[in-house]
Design an enzyme around this catalytic site. Structure first.
Site, PDB file in Angstrom:
ATOM      1  N   ASP A  75      33.160  46.927  47.304  1.00 47.10           N
ATOM      2  CA  ASP A  75      32.394  46.091  46.392  1.00 47.10           C
ATOM      3  C   ASP A  75      31.364  45.345  47.225  1.00 47.10           C
ATOM      4  O   ASP A  75      31.674  44.307  47.822  1.00 47.10           O
ATOM      5  CB  ASP A  75      33.308  45.081  45.695  1.00 47.10           C
ATOM      6  CG  ASP A  75      34.271  45.728  44.718  1.00 47.10           C
ATOM      7  OD1 ASP A  75      33.826  46.096  43.622  1.00 47.10           O
ATOM      8  OD2 ASP A  75      35.465  45.860  45.051  1.00 47.10           O
TER       9      ASP A  75
ATOM     10  N   ARG B 215      26.858  37.004  39.581  1.00 57.75           N
ATOM     11  CA  ARG B 215      26.877  38.457  39.701  1.00 57.75           C
ATOM     12  C   ARG B 215      25.953  39.148  38.698  1.00 57.75           C
ATOM     13  O   ARG B 215      25.844  40.378  38.723  1.00 57.75           O
ATOM     14  CB  ARG B 215      28.308  38.966  39.515  1.00 57.75           C
ATOM     15  CG  ARG B 215      29.280  38.398  40.524  1.00 57.75           C
ATOM     16  CD  ARG B 215      30.719  38.717  40.167  1.00 57.75           C
ATOM     17  NE  ARG B 215      31.035  40.127  40.359  1.00 57.75           N
ATOM     18  CZ  ARG B 215      32.182  40.678  39.960  1.00 57.75           C
ATOM     19  NH1 ARG B 215      33.085  39.943  39.323  1.00 57.75           N
ATOM     20  NH2 ARG B 215      32.401  41.960  40.173  1.00 57.75           N
TER      21      ARG B 215
ATOM     22  N   LYS C 153      28.992  48.547  36.336  1.00 56.45           N
ATOM     23  CA  LYS C 153      30.173  47.832  35.839  1.00 56.45           C
ATOM     24  C   LYS C 153      29.758  46.543  35.117  1.00 56.45           C
ATOM     25  O   LYS C 153      28.663  46.036  35.384  1.00 56.45           O
ATOM     26  CB  LYS C 153      31.144  47.533  36.992  1.00 56.45           C
ATOM     27  CG  LYS C 153      30.567  46.669  38.112  1.00 56.45           C
ATOM     28  CD  LYS C 153      31.533  46.589  39.292  1.00 56.45           C
ATOM     29  CE  LYS C 153      31.049  45.605  40.327  1.00 56.45           C
ATOM     30  NZ  LYS C 153      31.899  45.558  41.527  1.00 56.45           N
TER      31      LYS C 153
ATOM     32  N   HIS D 155      41.250  39.275  36.346  1.00 56.60           N
ATOM     33  CA  HIS D 155      42.131  39.252  37.507  1.00 56.60           C
ATOM     34  C   HIS D 155      43.379  38.415  37.200  1.00 56.60           C
ATOM     35  O   HIS D 155      44.460  38.682  37.725  1.00 56.60           O
ATOM     36  CB  HIS D 155      41.430  38.626  38.721  1.00 56.60           C
ATOM     37  CG  HIS D 155      40.308  39.444  39.266  1.00 56.60           C
ATOM     38  ND1 HIS D 155      39.060  39.452  38.706  1.00 56.60           N
ATOM     39  CD2 HIS D 155      40.250  40.287  40.333  1.00 56.60           C
ATOM     40  CE1 HIS D 155      38.269  40.257  39.399  1.00 56.60           C
ATOM     41  NE2 HIS D 155      38.967  40.779  40.386  1.00 56.60           N
TER      42      HIS D 155
ATOM     43  N   ASP E 116      38.657  49.634  36.436  1.00 56.40           N
ATOM     44  CA  ASP E 116      38.729  48.504  37.353  1.00 56.40           C
ATOM     45  C   ASP E 116      40.148  48.527  37.928  1.00 56.40           C
ATOM     46  O   ASP E 116      40.985  49.347  37.524  1.00 56.40           O
ATOM     47  CB  ASP E 116      38.433  47.204  36.603  1.00 56.40           C
ATOM     48  CG  ASP E 116      37.876  46.109  37.508  1.00 56.40           C
ATOM     49  OD1 ASP E 116      38.075  46.189  38.738  1.00 56.40           O
ATOM     50  OD2 ASP E 116      37.234  45.175  36.996  1.00 56.40           O
TER      51      ASP E 116
END
Length: 386
Positions: A114, A187, A217, A230, A300
């Site tokens: 990443d 991001r 993504k 997460h 993911d």
């Protein structure tokens, strides 16, 4: 219709049927061999491991040779102990590690990171790598020429150390200002699809020019969420907007979509039962059939709590594969599982009739096509003769 023409058509149809039967029998013989079937399963896995270097005696090397995984994902440090280096210490060390991976892997291997820029960068300046601005910074500066230089430098660096797949760019829209995982971490290039598309295109082209596979993504959009997948379940039913599909629609149309990563977000308007990663309605009906994506769909990390706290491992892999996900990421950051154990879980689900063999075949075709697209950059070695 003349009899002669009828006979020609008849024999042509018979020929096609025999040809199809031959290929079916050939594949049936292939997958009836447990070793070969497990290698087909292995090709669908991108796995993390805990070493800075590899050696002949390593258990991971033995698994690499036996199961031929489709890829590995590298991290700079351990998730729970940030002082402990995992895979990335310096440019020279990383270059050596990627050489070792290519040496031990019997088939072409995705060596992925990443490397978005900003706060999401596995190759950090502290380790001797160049610094890349965040997507937010690039979007605010709004200078395409400058962005091209930045992403060209990033791609050159990835290539120089042997990375051939970058889980980037992020094409999520900065819709929700309170969103932490995308907007808070800077991001996203911005709120509007035009800007996101513009800079994602520049990022993709820079990677493509170095033979590096790009991964868009997080489909179908994570920028409107209020939670972090997460950490747990994320429901975007009341915040998601159809405009979040626009970057995917346009980049697919432009043939700038090698791989697309699914998000672990739930949207009852798209699928009332499953989150996107496990949803056939989202991966196959929406992404494949409606948007026309023909590349590789990758999950993911399936060890994220949005998935792992709600589904067993068996349920997770079965639902994801049957939904049309071609490659499964197990980063081994949030939890630990060996490649051997993972392959065996999927193998048992296939043998029990819970996973469609059609999906295994189709995923391997997609993965093979992806590697062939980049074949001129990578050395091909046969796995099945071993």
């Amino acid at each position: 219709m003349p009899l002669k023409k009828i006979n020609k058509n008849f024999f042509f149809c018979v020929f096609l049927l025999l040809l199809c039967f031959y290929h079916f029998v050939a594949f049936a013989e292939l997958v009836s061999d447990d070793v070969q079937l497990k290698r087909l399963i292995g090709r669908m896995v991108i796995i993390g491991f805990d070493q800075e270097s590899l050696h002949d005696s390593d258990s991971f090397v033995a698994e690499l040779k036996k199961y031929c995984p489709g890829g590995v994902i590298l991290f700079d440090h351990d998730f729970y102990d940030r002082k402990r280096i995992k895979n990335i210490r310096s440019p020279q060390q990383l270059k050596t590690l990627t050489k070792q991976l290519r040496f031990y892997a019997p088939l072409p291997l995705l060596i992925a990171v990443d490397q978005e820029g900003g706060k999401v960068a596995r190759l950090k300046p502290d380790y001797g790598f160049i610094k890349t601005p965040s997507a937010k910074s690039i979007g605010q500066t709004d200078d395409p020429a400058k962005a091209k230089k930045i992403y060209t430098a990033l791609a050159n660096q990835l290539s120089s150390v042997g990375i051939n797949c970058d889980f980037a760019p992020v094409v999520d829209l900065a819709i929700n200002p309170d969103n932490y995982v995308i907007v808070g971490l800077e991001r996203s290039y911005g709120r509007f699809p035009e800007k996101v598309i513009k800079y994602a295109r520049i990022f993709y082209d820079a990677l493509h020019n170095e033979g590096i596979i790009s991964v868009l993504k997080h489909f179908p959009g994570h920028g409107s969420s209020t939670g972090d997948s997460h950490k747990g379940f994320v429901d975007v039913t009341n915040t998601w907007n159809i405009i979040e599909l626009e970057p995917y629609r346009e980049l697919i149309r432009e043939n700038r979509a090698d791989m697309i990563m699914t998000a672990h977000v739930f949207n009852k308007n798209l699928d009332p039962e499953y989150p996107a990663t496990l949803s056939k309605k989202i991966n196959t009906t929406l992404l494949r059939n409606t948007l026309g994506f023909k590349g590789v769909i990758v999950s993911d990390d399936l060890q994220m709590k949005a998935i792992s706290e709600h589904y067993s491992l068996q349920e997770t892999v079965t639902l994801a594969i049957n939904a049309g996900v071609n490659m499964l990421i197990f980063g081994n950051q949030l939890a630990k599982i060996s490649l051997k154990d993972l392959v065996n879980v999927i193998y048992k689900e296939i043998k029990a009739g819970h996973i469609s063999m059609t999906q295994i075949i189709e995923s391997n075709k997609q993965i093979d096509a992806l590697f062939k697209k980049r074949q001129k950059n990578w050395q091909i070695r046969q796995c099945y003769s071993r």
